[in-house]
Scaffold this active site. Structure first.
Site, short mmCIF file in Angstrom:
data_model
loop_
_atom_site.label_atom_id
_atom_site.label_comp_id
_atom_site.label_asym_id
_atom_site.label_seq_id
_atom_site.Cartn_x
_atom_site.Cartn_y
_atom_site.Cartn_z
N LYS A 1 0.79 -1.33 0.18
CA LYS A 1 -0.09 0.07 0.00
C LYS A 1 0.83 1.50 -0.20
O LYS A 1 1.98 1.03 0.26
CB LYS A 1 -1.22 -0.04 1.33
CG LYS A 1 -0.21 -0.06 2.52
CD LYS A 1 -0.90 -0.21 3.68
CE LYS A 1 -0.47 -0.37 5.10
NZ LYS A 1 -1.06 -0.59 6.09
N ARG B 1 -11.01 -0.28 14.55
CA ARG B 1 -10.76 0.31 13.14
C ARG B 1 -11.79 -0.44 12.22
O ARG B 1 -13.13 -0.10 12.30
CB ARG B 1 -9.43 0.38 12.97
CG ARG B 1 -9.10 1.37 11.81
CD ARG B 1 -7.43 1.51 11.71
NE ARG B 1 -6.84 0.22 11.24
CZ ARG B 1 -5.73 0.24 10.66
NH1 ARG B 1 -4.92 1.12 10.75
NH2 ARG B 1 -5.27 -0.90 9.88
N TYR C 1 16.76 28.52 11.74
CA TYR C 1 15.35 29.58 12.15
C TYR C 1 15.33 28.91 13.46
O TYR C 1 15.50 27.95 14.16
CB TYR C 1 14.19 28.70 11.40
CG TYR C 1 14.18 29.21 9.82
CD1 TYR C 1 13.99 30.37 9.62
CD2 TYR C 1 14.25 28.33 8.81
CE1 TYR C 1 14.11 31.09 8.17
CE2 TYR C 1 13.80 28.59 7.51
CZ TYR C 1 13.97 30.03 7.12
OH TYR C 1 13.79 30.39 5.96
N MET D 1 12.97 24.15 4.53
CA MET D 1 12.31 23.59 3.70
C MET D 1 13.17 22.76 2.72
O MET D 1 12.91 21.62 2.14
CB MET D 1 11.53 24.84 3.03
CG MET D 1 10.62 24.15 1.64
SD MET D 1 9.83 25.27 0.67
CE MET D 1 8.65 26.06 2.00
C1 PLP Z 1 -0.32 -1.88 6.81
C2 PLP Z 1 -1.18 -3.26 6.96
C3 PLP Z 1 -0.30 -4.26 7.09
C4 PLP Z 1 1.21 -4.19 7.21
O1 PLP Z 1 1.58 -3.48 8.32
P1 PLP Z 1 3.00 -3.58 8.87
O2 PLP Z 1 2.94 -3.22 10.03
O3 PLP Z 1 3.64 -2.64 7.86
O4 PLP Z 1 3.68 -5.00 8.62
C5 PLP Z 1 -1.11 -5.51 7.33
N1 PLP Z 1 -2.41 -5.48 7.47
C6 PLP Z 1 -3.29 -4.60 7.29
C7 PLP Z 1 -4.64 -4.60 7.42
C8 PLP Z 1 -2.50 -3.28 6.92
O5 PLP Z 1 -3.36 -2.05 6.88
#
Ligand code: PLP
Length: 380
Positions: free
Chosen positions: A44, A138, A270, A318
């Protein structure tokens, strides 16, 4: 000349990390007939900033790819990925369903609205995982409603709407709290007792915890879902990636564009949050928060200049940041700098100094930073 900053992506390190996961799941020397869980390589967020195209090439030995963006999933098919693809959030609207069917995408089912949409659609024979909320609040059905949702999915299969049905959940604290994780597994096992289908629960932290996956009930097979570890970062605050045998897949590097000597009493950057208490040599690095380097990485964040580990001074701007050159007297304009990755601090060290996690830094590297893709790891 472009600015001297780049993110180098090592395909061999990505592949190596997948092998580390595989070995962890079923160490050589495991009894004959032991079955290794299948691996969803989680890609992802543009493969945690490494590029979907690179991930598809490097993870060719994974059993499937998991992500949540439909366009990324379609891209994987266009690149020739023919093994399973799992959408971790499933579909969002009814009109997504024909896309899932056309590209053979497996869906997560996590809410009744998805079941409603599914039942209103055309038979698609989609493979699915019915997700349980086992303690993260979630995505997923609550324990009290899980069986009912699963049974609805079974009826959808009988109507030709679904194909294989699996069971899924997600850990909230596999990186730091074994008791919570055990409770989540116990709840998953209770809720899915007697329901056929493969089980998919473990993220990176769960996958890298020896033997944990085997305590999840999955009489019809297991799928683990590692993400961050495949990119060479650690899911554990107290277990460095190198100790797990992982290699950084992304190296963020730049160069010094200015070197200067400052007198005692001079302040840097800064807000003047760093003040020299003695004459110092400092270097300006072409990398700032607009490149994705965290602005919260203040004085003492590790950085490597000309092969020597030193520290950031003051606040990140930046487009620039300042490094302490006292430990690197030979540094000059043009000297190489590693912000994180091969030959520098780990992304997790930088993240820790900035009060965040490696995930966020890897995902946040800005589009303006050119990506260089290499096949071989520079250290191998
Ligand atoms: C992001 C995610 C993972 C992988 O998580 P990591 O901690 O990066 O290994 C697995 N399952 C779901 C549902 C996720 O959203």
């Amino acid at each position: 000349m472009p600015r001297p900053i780049s993110a180098t992506i090592s395909l061999s390190s990505l592949s190596h990390n997948l092998e580390v996961v595989r070995e962890q799941l079923l160490p050589s020397g495991a009894p004959d007939g032991a079955v290794r869980p299948a691996i969803w390589a989680v890609i992802k967020a543009n493969a945690y900033g490494h590029g979907v195209d690179n991930a598809v090439r490097a993870f060719s030995q994974a059993d499937g790819l998991a992500m949540l963006d439909l366009d990324e999933a379609v891209r994987c098919r266009e690149l020739g990925w023919s093994k399973p693809i799992l959408l971790l959030e499933g579909f969002f609207e009814e009109r997504d369903l024909p896309v899932l069917r056309e590209y053979g995408l497996r869906t997560t089912l996590h809410c009744v609205e998805q079941l409603d949409m599914l039942e209103a659609g055309q038979p698609a024979g989609l493979d699915a995982f019915v997700k349980l909320d086992s303690g993260m609040s979630r995505l997923g059905f609550a324990p009290s409603g899980y069986r009912q949702a699963y049974e609805r999915a079974v009826r959808a299969r009988q109507a030709g709407l679904l194909g294989d049905i699996g069971k899924m959940s997600h850990f909230a604290r596999a990186d730091d709290d074994a008791d919570t994780t055990r409770e989540q597994i116990a709840l998953f096992n209770a809720c899915t007792e007697g329901l056929p289908g493969a089980a998919s629960v473990c993220n990176s932290a769960g996958t890298l915890t020896q033997g944990l996956w085997a305590t999840v009930q999955g009489q019809d097979g297991h799928w683990v879902r590692p993400g961050i570890c495949l990119y060479g970062a650690s899911p554990f605050a107290s277990r460095p990636a190198a100790q797990i045998g992982l290699r950084p897949a992304m190296t963020l590097a730049s160069r010094l564009i200015s070197v200067r000597d400052i007198p005692a009493g001079a302040s840097v950057g800064y807000g003047h949050i760093f003040r020299a208490d003695r004459p110092m040599r400092i270097g300006v690095v072409a990398c700032g928060y607009a490149d994705g380097y965290p602005r919260h990485a203040i004085t003492d964040t590790p950085i490597t200049v000309a092969g020597v580990r030193t520290r950031v001074l003051g606040r990140v701007s930046m487009d620039m940041l300042v490094a302490d050159l006292d430990p690197v007297p030979h540094a000059q304009v043009g000297s190489p700098v590693v912000l994180w990755g091969e030959g520098g601090p780990s992304v997790d060290e930088v993240a820790q100094a900035a009060g965040t996690i490696g995930y966020e830094l890897l995902c946040a590297v800005a589009p303006r930073v050119p990506k260089i893709v290499i096949q071989e790891d520079s250290s191998s």
